[in-house]
Write a protein that holds these residues in place. Structure first.
Motif, PDB file in Angstrom:
ATOM      1  N   SER A  10      47.956  40.919  46.251  1.00 55.16           N
ATOM      2  CA  SER A  10      47.250  42.047  45.656  1.00 55.16           C
ATOM      3  C   SER A  10      45.849  42.159  46.249  1.00 55.16           C
ATOM      4  CB  SER A  10      47.146  41.875  44.138  1.00 55.16           C
ATOM      5  OG  SER A  10      46.498  42.971  43.537  1.00 55.16           O
ATOM      6  N   VAL A  11      45.324  43.358  46.251  1.00 55.30           N
ATOM      7  CA  VAL A  11      43.944  43.573  46.683  1.00 55.30           C
ATOM      8  C   VAL A  11      43.061  43.610  45.439  1.00 55.30           C
ATOM      9  CG1 VAL A  11      44.205  46.090  46.633  1.00 55.30           C
ATOM     10  CG2 VAL A  11      42.405  45.056  48.022  1.00 55.30           C
ATOM     11  N   TYR A  12      41.843  43.088  45.566  1.00 52.33           N
ATOM     12  CA  TYR A  12      40.871  43.175  44.475  1.00 52.33           C
ATOM     13  C   TYR A  12      39.477  43.308  45.058  1.00 52.33           C
ATOM     14  CZ  TYR A  12      43.598  42.363  40.204  1.00 52.33           C
ATOM     15  OH  TYR A  12      44.437  42.506  39.133  1.00 52.33           O
ATOM     16  N   SER A  13      38.537  43.605  44.179  1.00 51.44           N
ATOM     17  CA  SER A  13      37.130  43.783  44.533  1.00 51.44           C
ATOM     18  C   SER A  13      36.290  43.337  43.332  1.00 51.44           C
ATOM     19  CB  SER A  13      36.891  45.245  44.929  1.00 51.44           C
ATOM     20  OG  SER A  13      37.281  46.120  43.895  1.00 51.44           O
ATOM     21  N   PRO A  14      35.010  43.704  43.219  1.00 44.49           N
ATOM     22  CA  PRO A  14      34.193  43.194  42.115  1.00 44.49           C
ATOM     23  C   PRO A  14      34.795  43.265  40.711  1.00 44.49           C
ATOM     24  CG  PRO A  14      32.779  44.246  43.696  1.00 44.49           C
ATOM     25  CD  PRO A  14      34.190  44.478  44.182  1.00 44.49           C
ATOM     26  N   PRO A  15      35.594  44.294  40.351  1.00 48.77           N
ATOM     27  CA  PRO A  15      36.153  44.306  39.002  1.00 48.77           C
ATOM     28  C   PRO A  15      36.963  43.063  38.632  1.00 48.77           C
ATOM     29  CG  PRO A  15      36.363  46.467  39.952  1.00 48.77           C
ATOM     30  CD  PRO A  15      35.864  45.571  41.051  1.00 48.77           C
ATOM     31  N   LEU A  16      37.521  42.374  39.617  1.00 46.25           N
ATOM     32  CA  LEU A  16      38.259  41.145  39.314  1.00 46.25           C
ATOM     33  C   LEU A  16      37.355  40.145  38.600  1.00 46.25           C
ATOM     34  CD1 LEU A  16      40.732  39.268  39.581  1.00 46.25           C
ATOM     35  CD2 LEU A  16      39.864  38.620  41.838  1.00 46.25           C
ATOM     36  N   LEU A  17      36.094  40.106  38.995  1.00 47.61           N
ATOM     37  CA  LEU A  17      35.143  39.203  38.355  1.00 47.61           C
ATOM     38  C   LEU A  17      34.563  39.836  37.091  1.00 47.61           C
ATOM     39  CD1 LEU A  17      33.126  38.022  41.517  1.00 47.61           C
ATOM     40  CD2 LEU A  17      35.390  37.322  40.745  1.00 47.61           C
ATOM     41  N   LEU A  18      34.267  41.128  37.163  1.00 50.36           N
ATOM     42  CA  LEU A  18      33.574  41.803  36.072  1.00 50.36           C
ATOM     43  C   LEU A  18      34.408  41.889  34.792  1.00 50.36           C
ATOM     44  CD1 LEU A  18      31.929  44.612  38.201  1.00 50.36           C
ATOM     45  CD2 LEU A  18      30.703  42.813  36.957  1.00 50.36           C
ATOM     46  N   ILE A  19      35.719  42.105  34.925  1.00 44.73           N
ATOM     47  CA  ILE A  19      36.537  42.242  33.707  1.00 44.73           C
ATOM     48  C   ILE A  19      36.646  40.920  32.955  1.00 44.73           C
ATOM     49  CG2 ILE A  19      37.848  44.237  34.489  1.00 44.73           C
ATOM     50  CD1 ILE A  19      40.140  42.361  35.251  1.00 44.73           C
ATOM     51  N   ASN A  20      36.427  39.824  33.646  1.00 40.71           N
ATOM     52  CA  ASN A  20      36.373  38.531  32.962  1.00 40.71           C
ATOM     53  C   ASN A  20      34.996  38.320  32.341  1.00 40.71           C
ATOM     54  OD1 ASN A  20      35.385  35.421  33.619  1.00 40.71           O
ATOM     55  ND2 ASN A  20      37.342  35.537  32.533  1.00 40.71           N
ATOM     56  N   LEU A  21      33.952  38.647  33.089  1.00 39.99           N
ATOM     57  CA  LEU A  21      32.589  38.429  32.611  1.00 39.99           C
ATOM     58  C   LEU A  21      32.233  39.324  31.430  1.00 39.99           C
ATOM     59  CD1 LEU A  21      30.815  38.151  36.087  1.00 39.99           C
ATOM     60  CD2 LEU A  21      31.216  36.281  34.467  1.00 39.99           C
ATOM     61  N   ASN A  22      32.834  40.529  31.378  1.00 41.39           N
ATOM     62  CA  ASN A  22      32.516  41.425  30.256  1.00 41.39           C
ATOM     63  C   ASN A  22      33.462  41.253  29.072  1.00 41.39           C
ATOM     64  OD1 ASN A  22      34.881  42.943  30.781  1.00 41.39           O
ATOM     65  ND2 ASN A  22      33.781  44.473  31.999  1.00 41.39           N
ATOM     66  N   GLY A  23      34.372  40.300  29.182  1.00 40.79           N
ATOM     67  CA  GLY A  23      35.237  39.977  28.053  1.00 40.79           C
ATOM     68  C   GLY A  23      36.500  40.795  27.951  1.00 40.79           C
ATOM     69  N   SER A  24      36.798  41.627  28.962  1.00 38.09           N
ATOM     70  CA  SER A  24      38.017  42.440  28.912  1.00 38.09           C
ATOM     71  C   SER A  24      39.272  41.582  29.025  1.00 38.09           C
ATOM     72  CB  SER A  24      38.005  43.483  30.039  1.00 38.09           C
ATOM     73  OG  SER A  24      36.941  44.392  29.869  1.00 38.09           O
ATOM     74  N   THR A  25      39.170  40.444  29.707  1.00 36.96           N
ATOM     75  CA  THR A  25      40.299  39.526  29.851  1.00 36.96           C
ATOM     76  C   THR A  25      39.779  38.104  29.981  1.00 36.96           C
ATOM     77  OG1 THR A  25      42.195  38.900  31.232  1.00 36.96           O
ATOM     78  CG2 THR A  25      40.326  39.872  32.355  1.00 36.96           C
ATOM     79  N   GLU A  26      40.580  37.156  29.526  1.00 38.66           N
ATOM     80  CA  GLU A  26      40.224  35.749  29.682  1.00 38.66           C
ATOM     81  C   GLU A  26      40.574  35.247  31.081  1.00 38.66           C
ATOM     82  OE1 GLU A  26      38.531  33.778  27.537  1.00 38.66           O
ATOM     83  OE2 GLU A  26      38.270  35.677  26.468  1.00 38.66           O
ATOM     84  N   LEU A  27      41.368  36.020  31.807  1.00 36.48           N
ATOM     85  CA  LEU A  27      41.774  35.627  33.158  1.00 36.48           C
ATOM     86  C   LEU A  27      40.649  35.923  34.149  1.00 36.48           C
ATOM     87  CD1 LEU A  27      45.390  37.113  33.053  1.00 36.48           C
ATOM     88  CD2 LEU A  27      44.753  34.702  32.834  1.00 36.48           C
ATOM     89  N   SER A  28      40.610  35.165  35.249  1.00 37.16           N
ATOM     90  CA  SER A  28      39.569  35.364  36.250  1.00 37.16           C
ATOM     91  C   SER A  28      40.157  35.188  37.645  1.00 37.16           C
ATOM     92  CB  SER A  28      38.432  34.359  36.042  1.00 37.16           C
ATOM     93  OG  SER A  28      38.800  33.069  36.517  1.00 37.16           O
ATOM     94  N   TYR A  29      39.277  35.260  38.641  1.00 32.91           N
ATOM     95  CA  TYR A  29      39.737  35.072  40.019  1.00 32.91           C
ATOM     96  C   TYR A  29      40.317  33.682  40.229  1.00 32.91           C
ATOM     97  CZ  TYR A  29      35.585  32.243  41.156  1.00 32.91           C
ATOM     98  OH  TYR A  29      34.631  31.253  41.200  1.00 32.91           O
TER      99      TYR A  29
END
Length: 342
Positions: A107-126
């Motif tokens: 899969s391709v990813y960019s900054p949101p991969l980190l941001l959605i974890n840091l802002n609490g949207s998901t417990e999963l991270s890079y």
């Protein structure tokens, strides 16, 4: 008597050959067969995933990657693209956990991969993926309808200083993720107070461009490559982009930077490839080597120029170090605007 001796000698020779076959002695072909791998990789279709809607930055990046890998004969198996949008990339990140150990998912990813974890949207991270390589750096751009009253990003910022709710901002990423954060960074650098009060509307189904064309938002915060055709057609006009220099070709190269308009800030939208968690070592090795070859092709050079991408390749180890540093930087930004998870 002579005939009998010949028969005995022939039988002895056959016995010796048979013994040699059984022990492996004198059988060079058998030894060679054991040394050769029994299977080649990849031997089946890959699952290439864009975590957002068709036509977005993730979609463009992974479709371009698959096309060049095929066109240059670096990969011979099919690489169909699947769009799994939602949650700012979180839906796909959760899906990747169900493919743990897979050697066929990228899969391709960019900054949101980190941001959605840091802002609490998901417990999963890079860290719940297998990073393979960083490919390119794209940049943010702020566009408005062709008949908009705004002609520069400075005018937008002046309006927000007077009333932070006077301009409706749209983006494809979730609140607290990339399209939102890149605009807030610029607004903060421009001296806009109460940036938490700015209206940001998320269109995670990838319809943000349709929303701004329909007049439902005043300004779209997105990636340069996402709106090139609409800029070229004149349907949208670009107020500024977030690089520290002019990038791309044609209409993209004409877009002024934020810095040129007196706002001292830049924002990089890096993009890289991530495999399923615990991808087998043989597959990781293959893709690291293959992607390193791909970014050296003329086809990749041409794609980067066309889309306004900066070549920013990092191999796995360097990429993982970069991700750790970027994660700390984004965490600081979110804490500053009060959107970091507690």
């Amino acid at each position: 008597m002579a005939i009998k001796k010949k028969i005995i000698a022939l039988g002895l020779a056959v016995s010796l050959v048979g013994a040699g076959l059984l022990t492996g002695c004198g059988s060079k072909d058998t030894q060679t067969a054991k040394e050769e791998p029994t299977e080649k990789y990849p031997k089946k279709a890959m699952e290439f995933i864009a975590p957002g809607g068709a036509g977005g930055g993730w979609d463009l990046t992974i479709r371009t990657t698959a096309k060049i890998l095929k066109d240059t004969n670096l990969v011979s198996v099919p690489m169909p693209i699947t769009n799994k949008s939602g949650g700012g990339g979180g839906i796909n990140l959760a899906y990747m956990q169900t493919k743990k150990g897979s050697d066929s998912l990228i899969s391709v990813y960019s900054p949101p991969l980190l941001l959605i974890n840091l802002n609490g949207s998901t417990e999963l991270s890079y860290k719940d993926t297998t990073p393979l390589a960083r490919l390119i750096t794209d940049y943010g751009v702020f566009v408005v309808p062709k008949d908009s009253k705004y002609t520069s990003i400075s005018e937008v910022m002046e309006a927000l200083k007077t009333d932070p709710k006077s301009v409706k901002i749209g983006g494809n990423s979730s609140a607290g993720s990339m399209d939102h954060i890149q605009f807030l960074m610029v607004a903060k650098a421009a001296g806009v107070e109460n940036i938490k009060d700015i209206d940001y509307i998320s269109f995670q189904d990838g319809t943000a461009t349709a929303q701004i064309l329909g007049g439902h938002v005043d300004l779209l915060s997105t990636g340069l490559g996402d709106v090139e055709q609409l800029l070229a057609s004149g349907e949208l006009k670009a107020l500024a982009q977030t690089a520290d220099k002019h990038v791309g070709q044609g209409v993209l190269a004409e877009i002024p930077t934020v810095k040129e308009q007196g706002i001292d800030v830049t924002f990089e939208n890096w993009r890289g490839l991530f495999a399923a968690p615990e991808m087998p070592d043989h597959a990781v090795k293959y893709w690291r080597e293959t992607l390193a070859k791909m970014v050296e092709t003329k086809e990749w050079d041409e794609a980067c120029k066309k889309n306004g991408w900066d070549k920013a390749y990092l191999d796995q180890e360097e990429f993982e170090n970069f991700l750790g540093t970027a994660n700390d930087q984004y965490k600081g930004i979110l804490e500053e605007i009060g959107m970091a998870k507690k």
